[in-house]
Structure formats: C-alpha cells, structure tokens
Design an enzyme around this catalytic site. Sequence first.
Site, PDB file in Angstrom:
ATOM      1  NE  ARG A 133      -3.883   0.458   2.010  1.00 55.87           N
ATOM      2  CZ  ARG A 133      -5.098   0.500   2.557  1.00 55.87           C
ATOM      3  NH1 ARG A 133      -5.320   1.292   3.593  1.00 55.87           N
ATOM      4  NH2 ARG A 133      -6.077  -0.236   2.080  1.00 55.87           N
TER       5      ARG A 133
ATOM      6  CG  HIS B  58      -8.453  -0.139  -2.790  1.00 57.99           C
ATOM      7  ND1 HIS B  58      -7.681  -1.227  -2.426  1.00 57.99           N
ATOM      8  CD2 HIS B  58      -9.100   0.243  -1.639  1.00 57.99           C
ATOM      9  CE1 HIS B  58      -7.858  -1.487  -1.147  1.00 57.99           C
ATOM     10  NE2 HIS B  58      -8.703  -0.617  -0.654  1.00 57.99           N
TER      11      HIS B  58
ATOM     12  CD  GLN C 157     -13.026  -1.813  -0.770  1.00 65.93           C
ATOM     13  OE1 GLN C 157     -12.241  -1.751   0.162  1.00 65.93           O
ATOM     14  NE2 GLN C 157     -14.261  -2.255  -0.626  1.00 65.93           N
TER      15      GLN C 157
ATOM     16  CG  ASP D 193     -13.751   6.216  -0.858  1.00 64.84           C
ATOM     17  OD1 ASP D 193     -13.704   6.109   0.386  1.00 64.84           O
ATOM     18  OD2 ASP D 193     -12.728   6.142  -1.580  1.00 64.84           O
TER      19      ASP D 193
ATOM     20  CB  CYS E  46     -14.279   1.140   0.126  1.00 63.86           C
ATOM     21  SG  CYS E  46     -13.809   2.873   0.288  1.00 63.86           S
TER      22      CYS E  46
ATOM     23  NE  ARG F 262     -10.940  -5.517   0.567  1.00 65.26           N
ATOM     24  CZ  ARG F 262     -10.083  -4.543   0.902  1.00 65.26           C
ATOM     25  NH1 ARG F 262     -10.521  -3.482   1.522  1.00 65.26           N
ATOM     26  NH2 ARG F 262      -8.805  -4.610   0.573  1.00 65.26           N
TER      27      ARG F 262
HETATM   28  N1   CP Z   1     -11.354  -0.339   2.498  1.00 69.15           N
HETATM   29  C1   CP Z   1     -10.079  -0.413   2.888  1.00 69.15           C
HETATM   30  O1   CP Z   1      -9.153  -0.669   2.107  1.00 69.15           O
HETATM   31  O2   CP Z   1      -9.903  -0.245   4.223  1.00 69.15           O
HETATM   32  P1   CP Z   1      -8.513  -0.083   4.975  1.00 69.15           P
HETATM   33  O3   CP Z   1      -7.945   1.235   4.576  1.00 69.15           O
HETATM   34  O4   CP Z   1      -8.861  -0.163   6.431  1.00 69.15           O
HETATM   35  O5   CP Z   1      -7.606  -1.211   4.546  1.00 69.15           O
HETATM   36  N1  NVA Z   2     -10.161   6.575  -1.228  1.00 68.69           N
HETATM   37  C1  NVA Z   2      -9.777   6.142   0.102  1.00 68.69           C
HETATM   38  C2  NVA Z   2     -10.004   4.678   0.247  1.00 68.69           C
HETATM   39  C3  NVA Z   2      -9.662   4.094   1.591  1.00 68.69           C
HETATM   40  C4  NVA Z   2      -9.867   2.626   1.649  1.00 68.69           C
HETATM   41  C5  NVA Z   2      -8.339   6.492   0.352  1.00 68.69           C
HETATM   42  O1  NVA Z   2      -7.506   6.305  -0.537  1.00 68.69           O
HETATM   43  O2  NVA Z   2      -8.013   6.970   1.453  1.00 68.69           O
END
Ligand code: CP
Ligand code: NVA
Length: 306
Positions: A101, A128, A131, A221, A261, A289
């Site tokens: 990430r 993502h 997701q 989101d 999400c 997930r």
């Molecule tokens: N939806 C999602 O990816 O959550 P986290 O940021 O908690 O991993």
């Molecule tokens: N769009 C959000 C998603 C988190 C799971 C972010 O990138 O923070």
Amino acid sequence: MRHLLSMAQLERPEIERIFAITEDLKTKYEQGLREPLLPGRVVALLFEKPSLRTRVSFETAIVHLGGGSMFLGSDSGWGSRESPADFARVLSQYVDCIVARSYKHETVQELAHFSSCSVINGLTDLAHPCQALADLYTIRERLGDSQGQTITYVGDANNVARSLAIGCGKLGMNFVGAIPEGYDFDSEFLALIERELPDFPLRIVRDPIEAVRDAAVVYTDVWASMGQEDEAEQRRHDFADYQVNAELMSHAPPDALFMHCLPAHRGEEVTSEVIDGQQSVVIEQAANRLHVQKGILAWLLGPQSR
Ligand code: CP
Ligand code: NVA
C-alpha cells in the site's frame, strides 16, 4: 511473474476464476473448514498508509490458507534505508508475495518490476483492485447476475472509483459517476477505458439525483483520501451537494443497495441514517474482503492458479 496492480490487468475469465475460488473457500469456511491451499507460503505486507480491512483480511486469509505473513511498516527502511531495487530484490527472495500500500502508484509498479515474487496492490493513489473485487463479488452475491446492472458512484473520482469503474466494464455492468466538476477522472484514465473497454458506457452525471435513478447500487467513498488531508476543508465545500443521505436515496429504486469501502466519514459523504440503514451492505462488503483475498491469493500463488 504475475502481479495484481490494477483491475485493468485482469480479464473477465480471471475475475470469474477468482470469484469461483472465493465462493468455494467461503462456503467451506462457513462449514468450519479452512482449506490449507497455500501451506508454508509467506506474504509480506508493506504499508506506507494506515489500514484495518486490507491488512487484517490479508493476514487472516493467508493464515486460513496454511501460510503466514509479516507486516512491514516504516522500520523496514522501505523508501529510506536502501534503494527500492535492492529492497524489492532482497524481500522477494524471502517471501512468496508482497502486498503493498503506497502513496504513489509508481511505487507498486517499481516493486513489481524488481521483485521475483508476485506483488498485489493493497491501495495506491490510482487504484484499489482488491477492494473492487470484493465489491463486485458482494454485488454478485446480493443481485445474482450483475450483468447490465448499474452502480452509481457518488463523490470523488478516486482510486476506489477508478477500480470499480474498470471492474464494471469488465463484468458488463454500467457505471454512472455523480462527480462534481473539477474532481473528474483524468484524461489518462479515460483513454485507458476507451482503449481497454471500447464498448463500456462510463457515464458522468453532475446531478446526483439524476445519477441514482436507475441504480442497483449507490456507492460512495470519502471526499478526501489518505494523502489529501490538507484539501479536506476545500473538498467538504466542493462536495457538499454530493452527500449520500436519505433524501438522495429516496430518488434511487427502493431496493437499491448502499455500499462504501470504509472507513467512512459519517456526516460528510454519507449520513449515519443511510450507512446504518436497511439498504446498507457495508459490513458484509467489508467481511467479503477476507474471502476475496483468499480467492486472489489462491489464484496467484496456489495449485488452482491458471
Ligand atoms: N477499504 C479499505 O481498504 O480499508 P482499509 O484502509 O482499512 O484497509
Ligand atoms: N479513497 C480512500 C479509500 C480508503 C480505503 C483512500 O484512498 O483513502
């Protein structure tokens, strides 16, 4: 070496394969069986940003599959202690898969380039995919055949929206974006859609009420993603008309699902009334997930792969 960095890299039969493995493993899990498809396999989780769902679901998934994992935060020295090339070449000698990430999408691309094991994108500024796979799997569970159904995404054309849109295109679903001016998909993304999915009708509608009218799913989101915290105030102002609340949901079909999400900023992109309401499936979406990570891992690393 096969990686999963973006939904664009998956063909429909591959998505169907991941879903089939997921369904099989989820059914067995619900019967109390944790099939060890990946004994001794090790997954490294290299995270530059916070995570609950992605981190814990991957760590749990690999344990259920008979393997193990390690979490690598900033003390691993990633990005500071040695070159990304040296880091990736060495780490991939120890583990079977890296879930990463990162702030910049280029970072996971660089990791994949130098790694001798599979790299999975656990969220970047642009994508993502894990997701999106869990979202599409959840929609399919709820709606049966999702072909021709419409997802209306209300809010920022961010990483989640991009991956979801590509996923819809791959599975023959419609994607309507209710996105305020100035926060649209960029031209590079639109060019990718045109190149990869020429028949996919990605629609952008400024009016959220019009956008949700035929929605089987209303999705939103956060307005400011991780890394955009300094824009949060401006975005609260610019997205004010794009809140998913009971009034907006009243313009969608009464059986439309609400998805997010998570994590959610209640009172901003969604009200508590909607996220806790009858139409919301956010908790089962998050639960999936775990199951879909198993499908992804078994597809990439396991005996069932390809
Ligand atoms: N939806 C999602 O990816 O959550 P986290 O940021 O908690 O991993
Ligand atoms: N769009 C959000 C998603 C988190 C799971 C972010 O990138 O923070």
